[in-house]
Design a protein around this motif. Structure first.
Motif, PDB file in Angstrom:
ATOM      1  N   GLY A 247       8.902  26.528 -35.059  1.00  0.00           N
ATOM      2  CA  GLY A 247       8.374  25.620 -34.050  1.00  0.00           C
ATOM      3  C   GLY A 247       8.953  24.234 -34.208  1.00  0.00           C
ATOM      4  N   TYR A 248       8.781  23.425 -33.156  1.00  0.00           N
ATOM      5  CA  TYR A 248       9.373  22.086 -33.155  1.00  0.00           C
ATOM      6  C   TYR A 248       8.595  21.184 -32.208  1.00  0.00           C
ATOM      7  N   ASN A 249       8.392  19.950 -32.628  1.00  0.00           N
ATOM      8  CA  ASN A 249       7.883  18.881 -31.761  1.00  0.00           C
ATOM      9  C   ASN A 249       8.919  17.780 -31.760  1.00  0.00           C
ATOM     10  N   GLY A 250       9.360  17.362 -30.576  1.00  0.00           N
ATOM     11  CA  GLY A 250      10.439  16.386 -30.485  1.00  0.00           C
ATOM     12  C   GLY A 250       9.987  15.023 -30.011  1.00  0.00           C
ATOM     13  N   LEU A 251      10.636  14.019 -30.557  1.00  0.00           N
ATOM     14  CA  LEU A 251      10.414  12.632 -30.172  1.00  0.00           C
ATOM     15  C   LEU A 251      11.710  12.094 -29.584  1.00  0.00           C
ATOM     16  N   LEU A 252      11.655  11.633 -28.346  1.00  0.00           N
ATOM     17  CA  LEU A 252      12.825  11.094 -27.672  1.00  0.00           C
ATOM     18  C   LEU A 252      13.167   9.734 -28.267  1.00  0.00           C
ATOM     19  N   ILE A 253      14.290   9.656 -28.948  1.00  0.00           N
ATOM     20  CA  ILE A 253      14.745   8.391 -29.523  1.00  0.00           C
ATOM     21  C   ILE A 253      15.930   7.873 -28.724  1.00  0.00           C
ATOM     22  N   ALA A 254      16.925   8.720 -28.506  1.00  0.00           N
ATOM     23  CA  ALA A 254      18.099   8.363 -27.708  1.00  0.00           C
ATOM     24  C   ALA A 254      18.236   9.394 -26.590  1.00  0.00           C
ATOM     25  N   GLN A 255      18.111   8.972 -25.351  1.00  0.00           N
ATOM     26  CA  GLN A 255      18.115   9.862 -24.187  1.00  0.00           C
ATOM     27  C   GLN A 255      19.315  10.801 -24.179  1.00  0.00           C
ATOM     28  N   ASP A 256      20.505  10.295 -24.490  1.00  0.00           N
ATOM     29  CA  ASP A 256      21.713  11.105 -24.399  1.00  0.00           C
ATOM     30  C   ASP A 256      21.850  12.103 -25.551  1.00  0.00           C
ATOM     31  N   GLN A 257      21.042  11.969 -26.593  1.00  0.00           N
ATOM     32  CA  GLN A 257      21.129  12.871 -27.733  1.00  0.00           C
ATOM     33  C   GLN A 257      19.917  13.789 -27.861  1.00  0.00           C
ATOM     34  N   PHE A 258      18.944  13.679 -26.952  1.00  0.00           N
ATOM     35  CA  PHE A 258      17.725  14.471 -27.058  1.00  0.00           C
ATOM     36  C   PHE A 258      17.935  15.878 -26.538  1.00  0.00           C
ATOM     37  N   VAL A 259      17.486  16.848 -27.315  1.00  0.00           N
ATOM     38  CA  VAL A 259      17.589  18.248 -26.934  1.00  0.00           C
ATOM     39  C   VAL A 259      16.258  18.923 -27.260  1.00  0.00           C
ATOM     40  N   SER A 260      15.675  19.599 -26.283  1.00  0.00           N
ATOM     41  CA  SER A 260      14.473  20.369 -26.554  1.00  0.00           C
ATOM     42  C   SER A 260      14.817  21.527 -27.482  1.00  0.00           C
ATOM     43  N   GLN A 261      13.929  21.791 -28.413  1.00  0.00           N
ATOM     44  CA  GLN A 261      14.151  22.850 -29.389  1.00  0.00           C
ATOM     45  C   GLN A 261      12.932  23.746 -29.447  1.00  0.00           C
ATOM     46  N   PRO A 262      13.066  24.947 -29.931  1.00  0.00           N
ATOM     47  CA  PRO A 262      14.185  25.612 -30.583  1.00  0.00           C
ATOM     48  C   PRO A 262      15.312  25.935 -29.591  1.00  0.00           C
ATOM     49  N   LEU A 263      16.529  25.871 -30.109  1.00  0.00           N
ATOM     50  CA  LEU A 263      17.691  26.285 -29.334  1.00  0.00           C
ATOM     51  C   LEU A 263      17.835  27.792 -29.468  1.00  0.00           C
ATOM     52  N   THR A 264      18.361  28.420 -28.441  1.00  0.00           N
ATOM     53  CA  THR A 264      18.602  29.858 -28.482  1.00  0.00           C
ATOM     54  C   THR A 264      19.844  30.197 -27.668  1.00  0.00           C
ATOM     55  N   ASN A 265      20.370  31.388 -27.877  1.00  0.00           N
ATOM     56  CA  ASN A 265      21.501  31.858 -27.095  1.00  0.00           C
ATOM     57  C   ASN A 265      20.996  32.647 -25.890  1.00  0.00           C
ATOM     58  N   ARG A 266      21.908  33.102 -25.039  1.00  0.00           N
ATOM     59  CA  ARG A 266      21.517  33.828 -23.827  1.00  0.00           C
ATOM     60  C   ARG A 266      20.708  35.080 -24.131  1.00  0.00           C
TER      61      ARG A 266
ATOM     62  N   PHE B  49      17.896  31.641 -33.046  1.00  0.00           N
ATOM     63  CA  PHE B  49      17.064  30.470 -32.780  1.00  0.00           C
ATOM     64  C   PHE B  49      17.295  29.438 -33.868  1.00  0.00           C
ATOM     65  N   LEU B  50      17.272  28.159 -33.489  1.00  0.00           N
ATOM     66  CA  LEU B  50      17.498  27.095 -34.459  1.00  0.00           C
ATOM     67  C   LEU B  50      16.642  25.882 -34.139  1.00  0.00           C
ATOM     68  N   VAL B  51      16.087  25.275 -35.187  1.00  0.00           N
ATOM     69  CA  VAL B  51      15.472  23.952 -35.085  1.00  0.00           C
ATOM     70  C   VAL B  51      16.119  23.076 -36.145  1.00  0.00           C
ATOM     71  N   LEU B  52      16.338  21.819 -35.782  1.00  0.00           N
ATOM     72  CA  LEU B  52      16.971  20.857 -36.675  1.00  0.00           C
ATOM     73  C   LEU B  52      16.184  19.560 -36.620  1.00  0.00           C
ATOM     74  N   ASP B  53      15.789  19.072 -37.777  1.00  0.00           N
ATOM     75  CA  ASP B  53      15.189  17.750 -37.898  1.00  0.00           C
ATOM     76  C   ASP B  53      16.210  16.897 -38.624  1.00  0.00           C
ATOM     77  N   GLY B  54      16.914  16.044 -37.897  1.00  0.00           N
ATOM     78  CA  GLY B  54      17.911  15.205 -38.551  1.00  0.00           C
ATOM     79  C   GLY B  54      19.137  14.974 -37.712  1.00  0.00           C
ATOM     80  N   GLU B  55      20.161  14.520 -38.382  1.00  0.00           N
ATOM     81  CA  GLU B  55      21.431  14.176 -37.731  1.00  0.00           C
ATOM     82  C   GLU B  55      22.598  14.703 -38.539  1.00  0.00           C
ATOM     83  N   ILE B  56      23.627  15.168 -37.847  1.00  0.00           N
ATOM     84  CA  ILE B  56      24.892  15.542 -38.458  1.00  0.00           C
ATOM     85  C   ILE B  56      25.849  14.391 -38.162  1.00  0.00           C
TER      86      ILE B  56
END
Length: 182
Positions: free
Chosen positions: A39-58, A63-70
């Motif tokens: 599960g994931y709860n997201g906070l919009l910090i930068a509009q252009d970098q915000f992605v709703s999660q979990p991510l999934t393929n077609r 499934f993936l959730v990431l808390d952080g930055e690469i």
């Protein structure tokens, strides 16, 4: 889930599918009951970098959730995936692409990718009957874990683990990777 960790997006994924909503209250996860979930709860910090999660393929098989930055990806990894303008790709989408292009073994894929990226993160990846949990080598992003007779659980704070009835909660060590098989 941790309501206060992010009011801008909430999501949950199981092997039965994914549900994402604008808020935790709007999340409909009926029909997603399973013994493995992220599960994931997201906070919009930068509009252009915000992605709703979990991510999934077609196929809704990864499934993936990431808390952080690469912050950096090794050059050979960029070339092998034909990644251009990597700075414009949100970290969660970048990491998802790397994992999605990997081998059939989720543990091997994640183990090969993590040494080639630099950043501050904790993550969970789920595919078929396996879940991988990992934390960067510096350990900036918090990650805790615990278990009882019903659950093995991970969270960015201790409180939700206590709510599950897990009384002994430990810090997930920086640089570690954990594989859980169903």
């Amino acid at each position: 889930m941790l309501r206060h960790r992010g009011p801008d997006s909430s999501g949950v994924a199981t092997r039965r599918g994914v549900a994402i909503a604008a808020s935790l209250d709007g999340l409909n996860y009926s029909g997603l009951s399973d013994c493995m979930a992220i599960g994931y709860n997201g906070l919009l910090i930068a509009q252009d970098q915000f992605v709703s999660q979990p991510l999934t393929n077609r196929e809704e098989s990864l499934f993936l959730v990431l808390d952080g930055e690469i912050y950096y990806v090794a050059e050979e990894t960029k070339v092998s995936l034909h990644l251009e303008d990597i700075e414009k790709i949100p970290s969660s989408k970048l990491l998802f692409r790397l994992v999605d292009k990997g081998s059939s073994s989720l543990l091997i894929t994640v183990s090969k990718i993590l040494p080639k990226i630099y950043g501050e993160y904790s993550l969970a990846v789920m595919k078929e009957n396996q879940m991988i949990i990992a934390r960067d080598v510096i350990g900036v992003k918090p990650l805790y874990w615990g278990e009882n007779e019903d659950y093995i659980a991970f969270a960015s704070e201790r409180k939700p683990l206590w709510k599950l009835g897990i009384t002994t909660v430990s810090t997930f060590q920086p640089g570690y990777i954990c594989a859980i098989n169903n």
